[in-house]
Write a protein that holds these residues in place. Structure first.
Motif, short mmCIF file in Angstrom:
data_model
loop_
_atom_site.label_atom_id
_atom_site.label_comp_id
_atom_site.label_asym_id
_atom_site.label_seq_id
_atom_site.Cartn_x
_atom_site.Cartn_y
_atom_site.Cartn_z
N ILE A 1 -5.89 1.86 -5.41
CA ILE A 1 -5.13 0.85 -4.66
C ILE A 1 -6.00 -0.38 -4.42
O ILE A 1 -5.56 -1.51 -4.55
CB ILE A 1 -4.63 1.43 -3.33
CG1 ILE A 1 -3.64 2.56 -3.58
CG2 ILE A 1 -3.95 0.33 -2.48
CD1 ILE A 1 -3.24 3.32 -2.33
N ALA A 2 -7.26 -0.13 -4.05
CA ALA A 2 -8.18 -1.24 -3.80
C ALA A 2 -8.33 -2.11 -5.04
O ALA A 2 -8.34 -3.35 -4.96
CB ALA A 2 -9.54 -0.69 -3.36
N VAL B 1 0.83 -1.20 0.00
CA VAL B 1 0.00 0.00 0.00
C VAL B 1 0.87 1.25 0.00
O VAL B 1 0.60 2.22 -0.73
CB VAL B 1 -0.95 0.00 1.22
CG1 VAL B 1 -1.64 1.37 1.36
CG2 VAL B 1 -2.01 -1.09 1.08
N LEU B 2 1.93 1.26 0.79
CA LEU B 2 2.80 2.42 0.86
C LEU B 2 3.46 2.70 -0.49
O LEU B 2 3.57 3.85 -0.92
CB LEU B 2 3.86 2.22 1.94
CG LEU B 2 4.87 3.36 2.14
CD1 LEU B 2 4.15 4.68 2.41
CD2 LEU B 2 5.83 3.03 3.28
N ARG B 3 3.89 1.66 -1.17
CA ARG B 3 4.48 1.85 -2.50
C ARG B 3 3.44 2.42 -3.47
O ARG B 3 3.76 3.26 -4.32
CB ARG B 3 5.03 0.53 -3.03
CG ARG B 3 6.25 0.02 -2.26
CD ARG B 3 6.90 -1.19 -2.93
NE ARG B 3 8.00 -1.69 -2.13
CZ ARG B 3 7.90 -2.68 -1.24
NH1 ARG B 3 6.72 -3.30 -1.07
NH2 ARG B 3 8.95 -3.07 -0.55
N ALA B 4 2.21 1.97 -3.35
CA ALA B 4 1.14 2.49 -4.22
C ALA B 4 0.86 3.96 -3.90
O ALA B 4 0.62 4.77 -4.81
CB ALA B 4 -0.12 1.65 -4.04
N LEU B 5 0.89 4.32 -2.61
CA LEU B 5 0.72 5.72 -2.23
C LEU B 5 1.81 6.57 -2.86
O LEU B 5 1.56 7.68 -3.34
CB LEU B 5 0.77 5.87 -0.71
CG LEU B 5 -0.42 5.35 0.10
CD1 LEU B 5 -0.14 5.52 1.60
CD2 LEU B 5 -1.70 6.09 -0.28
N ALA B 6 3.03 6.05 -2.86
CA ALA B 6 4.16 6.79 -3.42
C ALA B 6 4.02 6.97 -4.92
O ALA B 6 4.59 7.90 -5.50
CB ALA B 6 5.47 6.07 -3.10
N GLU B 7 3.25 6.11 -5.56
CA GLU B 7 2.97 6.25 -7.00
C GLU B 7 1.90 7.31 -7.26
O GLU B 7 1.67 7.70 -8.39
CB GLU B 7 2.50 4.92 -7.59
CG GLU B 7 3.57 3.85 -7.68
CD GLU B 7 3.01 2.58 -8.28
OE1 GLU B 7 2.25 2.67 -9.27
OE2 GLU B 7 3.32 1.49 -7.77
N GLY B 8 1.21 7.73 -6.18
CA GLY B 8 0.16 8.72 -6.33
C GLY B 8 -1.22 8.13 -6.52
O GLY B 8 -2.15 8.83 -6.92
N LEU B 9 -1.38 6.84 -6.23
CA LEU B 9 -2.68 6.19 -6.41
C LEU B 9 -3.66 6.59 -5.31
O LEU B 9 -3.26 6.81 -4.16
CB LEU B 9 -2.52 4.67 -6.43
CG LEU B 9 -2.25 4.01 -7.79
CD1 LEU B 9 -0.94 4.51 -8.37
CD2 LEU B 9 -2.24 2.50 -7.66
N HIS C 1 -5.39 -0.15 6.26
CA HIS C 1 -3.95 -0.32 6.06
C HIS C 1 -3.22 1.02 6.21
O HIS C 1 -2.16 1.09 6.86
CB HIS C 1 -3.66 -0.91 4.68
CG HIS C 1 -3.95 -2.36 4.55
ND1 HIS C 1 -3.59 -3.29 5.51
CD2 HIS C 1 -4.54 -3.08 3.55
CE1 HIS C 1 -3.95 -4.50 5.13
NE2 HIS C 1 -4.54 -4.40 3.94
N ILE C 2 -3.78 2.07 5.62
CA ILE C 2 -3.13 3.38 5.68
C ILE C 2 -3.07 3.89 7.12
O ILE C 2 -2.05 4.42 7.56
CB ILE C 2 -3.88 4.39 4.78
CG1 ILE C 2 -3.70 4.00 3.31
CG2 ILE C 2 -3.36 5.81 5.02
CD1 ILE C 2 -4.50 4.85 2.35
#
Length: 215
Positions: free
Chosen positions: A174-175, A161-169, A188-189
């Protein structure tokens, strides 16, 4: 109705922003400030939902003002506006607790959507620019290994999830990628923020770049 405070030392900029936002049925400008100290004082008095914060202002700059506002238990979202996309002050503002940032050359549609996005608390604003700025400054600094140790506390899912956040998703994106519900992503966040000891998802992304967790 999204209540907005405009903080910029340029009266023409404030006037332009006020005129632009006046056309939106779901946004109302409730106050203005010409310096960072005034921005903090007016935000404390009016309790807006979103503060549009210029980074370079007299008396107290946007970084200091953002840091004060972000420390409040109940506080408005802070959307930083900057002229330069590689402005180290913006990097500091994100670290201070800003919820996102936009370039002043953004289109009116991007600005309006940015206000709505920050107010909703769902996704980073201008994620492509955010990634570029964070990656640029992270590359100029040695990775913060001491803080990276906290990553060991993350589960495999939380790391994903953190990597996806870093992508700007966004949460919904993400879901969809992880085949889980948006509510599960939010859970998760929340866990990620607690384990990394950061205030919001933007600071989690800053942490990921600063430590070398992503690059």
């Amino acid at each position: 109705m999204i209540r907005v405070l405009l903080a910029d030392d340029d009266a023409l900029v404030r006037g332009g922003l006020r005129a632009l936002l006046a056309a939106e049925e779901d946004i109302a400008v409730v106050g203005e400030a010409a310096d960072g100290r005034a921005a903090v004082d007016v935000a404390r008095r009016l309790r807006p939902d979103v503060v549009l914060m210029d980074v370079r202002m007299p008396v107290l700059d946007g970084v200091g003002a953002t840091r004060e506002i972000a420390s409040w238990p109940r506080r408005p979202r802070v959307l930083v506006l900057t002229t330069f996309d590689l402005d180290e002050v913006v990097d500091d503002a994100l670290d201070a607790g800003a919820d996102g940032f936009l370039l002043k050359r953004s289109t009116p549609e991007q600005l309006i959507e940015g206000i709505r996005t920050v107010h909703a608390g769902d996704a980073l604003v201008a994620p492509a620019v955010t990634r570029r700025l964070l990656a640029a400054y992270a590359g100029r600094r040695p990775p913060d290994g001491e803080r990276l140790i906290r990553a060991a506390q993350l589960t495999e899912r939380e790391a994903e999830v953190l990597r996806a956040l870093a992508e700007g998703l966004s949460n919904v994106e993400i879901a969809g990628r992880m085949w889980v519900s948006p509510e599960t992503v939010k859970t998760h966040i929340k866990s990620i923020l607690a384990k990394l000891e950061v205030r919001n998802r933007t600071q989690a992304v800053v942490w990921a770049y600063r430590t070398g967790f992503v690059g």
